[in-house]
Design an enzyme around this catalytic site. Structure first.
Site, PDB file in Angstrom:
ATOM      1  N   ASP A 168       0.859  -1.185   0.000  1.00  0.00           N
ATOM      2  CA  ASP A 168       0.000   0.000   0.000  1.00  0.00           C
ATOM      3  C   ASP A 168       0.893   1.231   0.000  1.00  0.00           C
ATOM      4  O   ASP A 168       1.375   1.660   1.044  1.00  0.00           O
ATOM      5  CB  ASP A 168      -0.903   0.025   1.241  1.00  0.00           C
ATOM      6  CG  ASP A 168      -1.987  -1.047   1.192  1.00  0.00           C
ATOM      7  OD1 ASP A 168      -1.737  -2.117   0.597  1.00  0.00           O
ATOM      8  OD2 ASP A 168      -3.078  -0.825   1.759  1.00  0.00           O
TER       9      ASP A 168
ATOM     10  N   LYS B 149      -6.715   3.399  -3.573  1.00  0.00           N
ATOM     11  CA  LYS B 149      -7.148   3.456  -2.179  1.00  0.00           C
ATOM     12  C   LYS B 149      -7.287   4.917  -1.770  1.00  0.00           C
ATOM     13  O   LYS B 149      -6.455   5.748  -2.122  1.00  0.00           O
ATOM     14  CB  LYS B 149      -6.094   2.726  -1.331  1.00  0.00           C
ATOM     15  CG  LYS B 149      -6.274   2.821   0.167  1.00  0.00           C
ATOM     16  CD  LYS B 149      -5.266   1.903   0.889  1.00  0.00           C
ATOM     17  CE  LYS B 149      -5.211   2.179   2.371  1.00  0.00           C
ATOM     18  NZ  LYS B 149      -4.193   1.386   3.075  1.00  0.00           N
TER      19      LYS B 149
ATOM     20  N   LYS C 190     -10.171   0.303  -2.740  1.00  0.00           N
ATOM     21  CA  LYS C 190     -10.086   0.150  -1.285  1.00  0.00           C
ATOM     22  C   LYS C 190     -10.368   1.473  -0.587  1.00  0.00           C
ATOM     23  O   LYS C 190      -9.503   2.339  -0.505  1.00  0.00           O
ATOM     24  CB  LYS C 190      -8.699  -0.361  -0.880  1.00  0.00           C
ATOM     25  CG  LYS C 190      -8.524  -0.482   0.641  1.00  0.00           C
ATOM     26  CD  LYS C 190      -7.196  -1.125   1.040  1.00  0.00           C
ATOM     27  CE  LYS C 190      -6.979  -1.061   2.549  1.00  0.00           C
ATOM     28  NZ  LYS C 190      -5.667  -1.572   2.971  1.00  0.00           N
TER      29      LYS C 190
END
Lengths: 307, 290
Positions: free
Chosen positions: A144, A207, A243
């Site tokens: 991430d 995300k 996400k």
């Protein structure tokens, strides 16, 4: 492997990002927020949301034992009632990846590591690479990364493209999630631009936030990002994951997010391969609501684990 | 033009309508239509419990003296609105004299319980003699979130008599108001809102106990129930539903609107005793213990 873009290509591609109809987005979101789930579909939704959770601990005070505890929780949340799925992953700092990997063994739960000087992203590019490599060498299944928001807002799109593409190159087998920190991006147009840019640069997932800045995963931002994923899919047939992270702490919100992704992208995205929630307290609320559905009685947080 | 009040609920310091959108008519003894009030649903109970839970720690964290000041302030606000309450009670069918006496007694009760705020601890609590070198003491702590089914005979005094000992003991409350005379309870919520009682400490719902009590008594986040004299079938149901999280259930048999229905036992009903063993040195050559 990667399509390489020249500077002018990037500028051209970003220039093609459509402007976002903010009023339209807000109205659609308002409609979503009036919807509610009942009975069997609620139970199905709660289970689905649980299976999509990246159980997260990202604090300066994290220790190996805190991470072990989180991993234990990740493996035993579904013991609460028969038929519950496991969470998708745990999400930790690079220094904790080894511990998490060891604790999770072959449970099937993935280890996601934040990287590139999370959460600010304010580090030299070389450091970001080392950060990422460290996580990967310790066995991270997913990375991430955060983008350099300052450079993005300054219009340095080539820099952002290169940054994402370089990290993507390091992630040979790991899946790459790109965090925008939309709370710092000011407008939905910017959100749309960075979504398009990250997807072109090789993101497997986009995300919303680090969870350190408010606002985080708001519905308008998520809907804008889903729009970018949809346009990319319609153009190329390639699926990109989504996400939302930060601020989704209740089951009601999680279910509405699922509804949104189903309506915008379709059922194919309703699996933890393409959709994740970054959350720490959502899991408990899902379990509480699940119990409520089973017993008909409203639950108390006192009977659910804190960590 | 006369502006009639919309009676709403009191949850978390706000005055929302019921999420169900339902209402029912309140009538005076001679059948006159006085007002429409909210017919609360399970979800309103849930919201109210959530608000009460959220407020509980901060309320218990205030100093006892501060809680005393706040409850005293309720008396001040009631005093200022005396005429309004007397009128509301009369509208429900009470005589002027009985309405006046009910409001006066309600105000007195606020002052009475305000005085208890920083005193009950040292009377319920104790220092205990033990057979080892420990300082052993017991102190009362609030039970937590208390569900109250208010007195179904009086509109104001019964409710106050049940509520005050609960909140003065640092609990928070979800109150199901008198079903047939709910108007005063909601006006009382306006008193609470202007008396510095933090939002969520008291939450008031109007509706049918038969519909709402099962949800309240089964709710795992409610720690105790205070039930005024109501239908015995409902009481039994509530006791049975309360088993899952071992709620403390207190069912009142005697009426709560009489002068003598106040005192320390009403506070003690919703306190838990915590005993602490604190190691000490032998003192002055004496044997251990106090």
């Amino acid at each position: 492997m990667l399509t390489s873009f020249s500077s002018s290509d990037i500028a051209a591609s970003i220039a093609k990002s459509p402007t976002v109809d903010q009023i339209g987005i807000l109205e659609r979101v308002a409609r979503i927020q009036t919807r509610s789930f009942k009975g069997a579909s609620k139970i199905q939704g709660l289970k689905m949301a649980l299976s999509m959770i990246d159980l997260t601990t990202l604090e300066g005070k994290d220790t190996p034992s805190k991470v072990r505890q989180l991993c234990y929780k990740a493996q035993h949340l579904h013991d609460q009632a028969p038929g519950l799925p496991m969470v998708a992953a745990v999400c930790v700092y690079p220094t904790m990846v080894k511990e998490a990997k060891k604790a999770l063994g072959n449970s099937g739960i993935k280890v996601a590591s934040v990287s590139t000087a999370f959460p600010s992203g304010q580090a030299p590019f070389e450091v970001k690479k080392i950060d990422t490599l460290y996580a990967l060498e310790n066995g991270a299944d997913e990375i991430d990364m955060v983008i350099s928001r300052g450079r993005f807002l300054a219009g340095d799109y080539q820099f952002i493209y290169d940054e994402i593409a370089a990290i993507k190159e390091l992630c040979t087998s790991a899946r790459l999630k790109v965090i925008f920190e939309t709370g710092e991006l000011d407008s939905l147009d910017q959100v749309r631009k960075i979504s398009d840019l990250a997807i072109v640069a090789g993101a497997d997932f986009i995300k919303t936030s680090t969870g350190k800045i408010q606002p985080a995963a708001t519905f308008p931002v998520v809907l804008t990002m889903l729009g970018s994923i949809k346009d990319h899919f319609d153009r190329t047939g390639q699926m990109i994951g989504m996400k939302p992270a930060g601020g989704i702490s209740s089951s009601k919100l999680a279910l509405q997010h699922l509804l949104l992704v189903k309506e915008v992208l379709g059922e194919a995205w309703l699996t933890n391969e393409w959709y994740r929630f970054g959350a720490s307290s959502l899991a408990n609320d899902l379990l509480m609501q699940y119990q409520k559905q089973l017993t008909g009685k409203y639950q108390s947080a006192a009977y659910f684990s804190i960590d | 033009m006369e502006i009639l009040k919309t009676y709403k609920l009191y949850i978390g310091g706000q005055f929302p309508r019921t999420e169900s959108g339902r209402s029912y008519a309140v009538k005076s003894v001679n059948g006159e239509h006085i007002a429409n009030v909210c017919l609360s649903s399970k979800k309103d109970v849930r919201n109210a419990v959530q608000a009460a839970r959220k407020a509980q720690l901060a309320w218990a964290g205030k100093s006892a003296f501060n809680r005393s000041q706040i409850v005293y302030r309720i008396a001040e606000m009631l005093e200022a609105r005396k005429a309004q309450f007397i009128e509301e009670l009369q509208a429900l069918g009470q005589s002027k004299k009985s309405a006046e006496s009910e409001v006066s007694m309600s105000i007195d009760r606020c002052v009475y319980y305000a005085g208890w705020a920083d005193k009950y601890q040292s009377i319920i609590g104790s220092v205990n003699p033990v057979a080892s070198a420990h300082f052993n003491f017991s102190v009362p702590e609030p039970t937590g979130v208390v569900g109250i089914v208010a007195c179904q005979e009086t509109a104001l005094l019964g409710l106050i008599s049940q509520l005050l000992p609960v909140i003065i003991g640092a609990n928070t409350a979800v109150v199901l108001a008198n079903a047939t005379k709910p108007t005063c309870a909601i006006s009382f919520a306006e008193v609470l809102a202007t008396a510095d009682v933090p939002g969520g400490v008291v939450n008031i719902l109007t509706g049918q106990p038969a519909e709402l009590l099962p949800t309240l008594s089964a709710h795992m986040d409610v720690n105790a129930l205070s039930i005024a004299p109501i239908e015995s079938k409902l009481q039994k149901e509530a006791q049975a539903e309360a088993i899952d999280n071992l709620k403390r259930v207190h069912i009142f048999v005697e009426p709560l609107y009489v002068k003598k229905a106040q005192g320390l036992p009403y506070i003690a009903d919703f306190q838990e005793i915590k005993t602490t063993w604190h190691p000490i040195e032998q003192i002055a050559g004496g044997a251990g213990g106090y």
